[in-house]
Design a protein around this motif. Structure first.
Motif, short mmCIF file in Angstrom:
data_model
loop_
_atom_site.label_atom_id
_atom_site.label_comp_id
_atom_site.label_asym_id
_atom_site.label_seq_id
_atom_site.Cartn_x
_atom_site.Cartn_y
_atom_site.Cartn_z
N VAL A 86 0.86 -1.19 0.00
CA VAL A 86 0.00 0.00 0.00
C VAL A 86 0.89 1.24 0.00
O VAL A 86 1.07 1.91 1.01
N THR A 87 1.47 1.50 -1.16
CA THR A 87 2.32 2.67 -1.34
C THR A 87 1.48 3.83 -1.86
O THR A 87 0.37 3.62 -2.39
N PRO A 88 1.97 5.06 -1.74
CA PRO A 88 1.22 6.19 -2.31
C PRO A 88 0.94 6.02 -3.80
O PRO A 88 -0.14 6.36 -4.27
N GLU A 89 1.91 5.43 -4.54
CA GLU A 89 1.71 5.25 -5.97
C GLU A 89 0.59 4.24 -6.25
O GLU A 89 -0.27 4.48 -7.11
N ASN A 90 0.59 3.12 -5.52
CA ASN A 90 -0.45 2.12 -5.73
C ASN A 90 -1.81 2.63 -5.28
O ASN A 90 -2.83 2.33 -5.91
N LEU A 91 -1.83 3.39 -4.20
CA LEU A 91 -3.09 3.94 -3.72
C LEU A 91 -3.66 4.91 -4.73
O LEU A 91 -4.87 4.87 -5.04
N ALA A 92 -2.82 5.78 -5.28
CA ALA A 92 -3.28 6.73 -6.29
C ALA A 92 -3.81 6.00 -7.52
O ALA A 92 -4.82 6.39 -8.11
N ALA A 93 -3.12 4.92 -7.92
CA ALA A 93 -3.57 4.15 -9.08
C ALA A 93 -4.93 3.51 -8.82
O ALA A 93 -5.80 3.49 -9.71
N ALA A 94 -5.13 2.99 -7.62
CA ALA A 94 -6.42 2.37 -7.28
C ALA A 94 -7.54 3.40 -7.23
O ALA A 94 -8.67 3.12 -7.64
N LEU A 95 -7.23 4.61 -6.74
CA LEU A 95 -8.22 5.68 -6.72
C LEU A 95 -8.58 6.11 -8.14
O LEU A 95 -9.75 6.29 -8.48
N ASP A 96 -7.56 6.25 -8.99
CA ASP A 96 -7.80 6.66 -10.38
C ASP A 96 -8.60 5.60 -11.14
O ASP A 96 -9.45 5.94 -11.97
N LEU A 97 -8.33 4.34 -10.84
CA LEU A 97 -9.03 3.26 -11.51
C LEU A 97 -10.47 3.14 -11.06
O LEU A 97 -11.31 2.57 -11.76
N GLY A 98 -10.77 3.69 -9.89
CA GLY A 98 -12.13 3.61 -9.38
C GLY A 98 -12.36 2.42 -8.47
O GLY A 98 -13.50 2.10 -8.14
N TYR A 99 -11.28 1.76 -8.05
CA TYR A 99 -11.43 0.65 -7.12
C TYR A 99 -11.74 1.15 -5.71
O TYR A 99 -12.47 0.49 -4.98
N LEU A 100 -11.15 2.28 -5.34
CA LEU A 100 -11.26 2.78 -3.97
C LEU A 100 -11.97 4.13 -3.93
O LEU A 100 -11.82 4.95 -4.83
N GLY A 101 -12.70 4.35 -2.86
CA GLY A 101 -13.29 5.64 -2.54
C GLY A 101 -13.20 5.83 -1.04
O GLY A 101 -12.74 4.95 -0.31
N THR A 102 -13.63 6.98 -0.55
CA THR A 102 -13.56 7.25 0.88
C THR A 102 -14.94 7.63 1.40
O THR A 102 -15.76 8.21 0.69
N ASP A 103 -15.18 7.29 2.65
CA ASP A 103 -16.41 7.64 3.35
C ASP A 103 -16.01 7.97 4.78
O ASP A 103 -15.92 7.08 5.62
N GLY A 104 -15.76 9.26 5.05
CA GLY A 104 -15.21 9.63 6.35
C GLY A 104 -13.81 9.07 6.49
O GLY A 104 -12.97 9.24 5.62
N ASP A 105 -13.55 8.33 7.57
CA ASP A 105 -12.25 7.72 7.77
C ASP A 105 -12.21 6.29 7.25
O ASP A 105 -11.22 5.58 7.42
N GLU A 106 -13.29 5.85 6.62
CA GLU A 106 -13.32 4.51 6.05
C GLU A 106 -12.96 4.55 4.57
O GLU A 106 -13.18 5.55 3.88
N ILE A 107 -12.42 3.45 4.09
CA ILE A 107 -12.15 3.26 2.67
C ILE A 107 -13.21 2.31 2.14
O ILE A 107 -13.60 1.35 2.82
N VAL A 108 -13.70 2.56 0.95
CA VAL A 108 -14.69 1.69 0.33
C VAL A 108 -14.09 1.13 -0.95
O VAL A 108 -13.69 1.89 -1.84
#
Length: 206
Positions: free
Chosen positions: A103-125
């Motif tokens: 879970v590196t910043p680069e991988n996290l950014a890629a997952a966000l860009d791809l639409g795999y991850l989103g945020t809901d408060g302090d939770e990740i979806v």
């Protein structure tokens, strides 16, 4: 501030340092009183957990920025758009445990860009429990998460093309409301063709 630091198991000095580094959001202020809440405590516990797993403060700062600037859950799930996928809610610690050391910043950014991850408060979806399980299984088999995400991007492009092909086919012969009812047929065709394609490629290796 002292109460929050005590609950988080850190010093007030450390808490001030985290605030200066923007690792936690600012408190809500009423006059001279600064109010912290459960979201601040959760973020501090997340920071501690990531530090214990070997992440640096610079890396955690980048992760925090990515979380704070990521898609929210409404955007991720497309509001009331129909879906057969089951989203998964995770804490940052749970996400880090799923992909140990990946879970590196680069991988996290890629997952966000791809639409795999989103945020809901302090939770990740995560948008799909199936995709989450497959991704973490591939990483456990030794495939780097960066390559899994790059492959996921390619699969997304092909899947979009297949979905448009099916949509166009149905709309040429049926009303639009039949798309949702007939989508299991499209899924069955894709699953069968992928299975046959894998058979062909495996035979090439023999």
């Amino acid at each position: 501030m002292e109460e929050l630091a005590g609950l988080a198991g850190i010093t007030v000095r450390t808490l001030r340092f985290y605030r200066e580094r923007k690792l936690i959001p600012p408190p809500r202020r009423e006059g001279r009183i600064a109010w912290y809440d459960d979201h601040h405590l959760a973020r501090l516990r997340t920071i501690s957990a990531l530090l214990e797993r070997g992440h640096t403060l610079n890396g955690i700062a980048e992760l925090a920025e990515a979380f704070d600037n990521g898609r929210d859950v409404g955007e991720l799930l497309g509001l009331d758009a129909p879906t057969e996928e089951e989203p998964v809610r995770l804490t940052p610690e749970e996400l880090a445990a799923r992909f140990e050391g990946e879970v590196t910043p680069e991988n996290l950014a890629a997952a966000l860009d791809l639409g795999y991850l989103g945020t809901d408060g302090d939770e990740i979806v995560h948008i799909s429990s199936r995709l989450l399980d497959v991704s973490s299984a591939l990483v456990r088999e030794g495939i780097p998460l960066a390559e899994v995400l790059a492959a996921g991007k390619q699969v997304r492009e092909h899947a979009d093309a297949l979905a448009e092909l099916f949509r166009s086919l149905v709309l040429r012969h049926a009303p639009e409301e039949d798309l949702q009812r007939l989508r299991p047929l499209a899924r069955s065709v894709v699953e069968a063709e992928l299975s046959l394609a894998l058979d062909r490629h495996l035979r090439k290796q023999d």
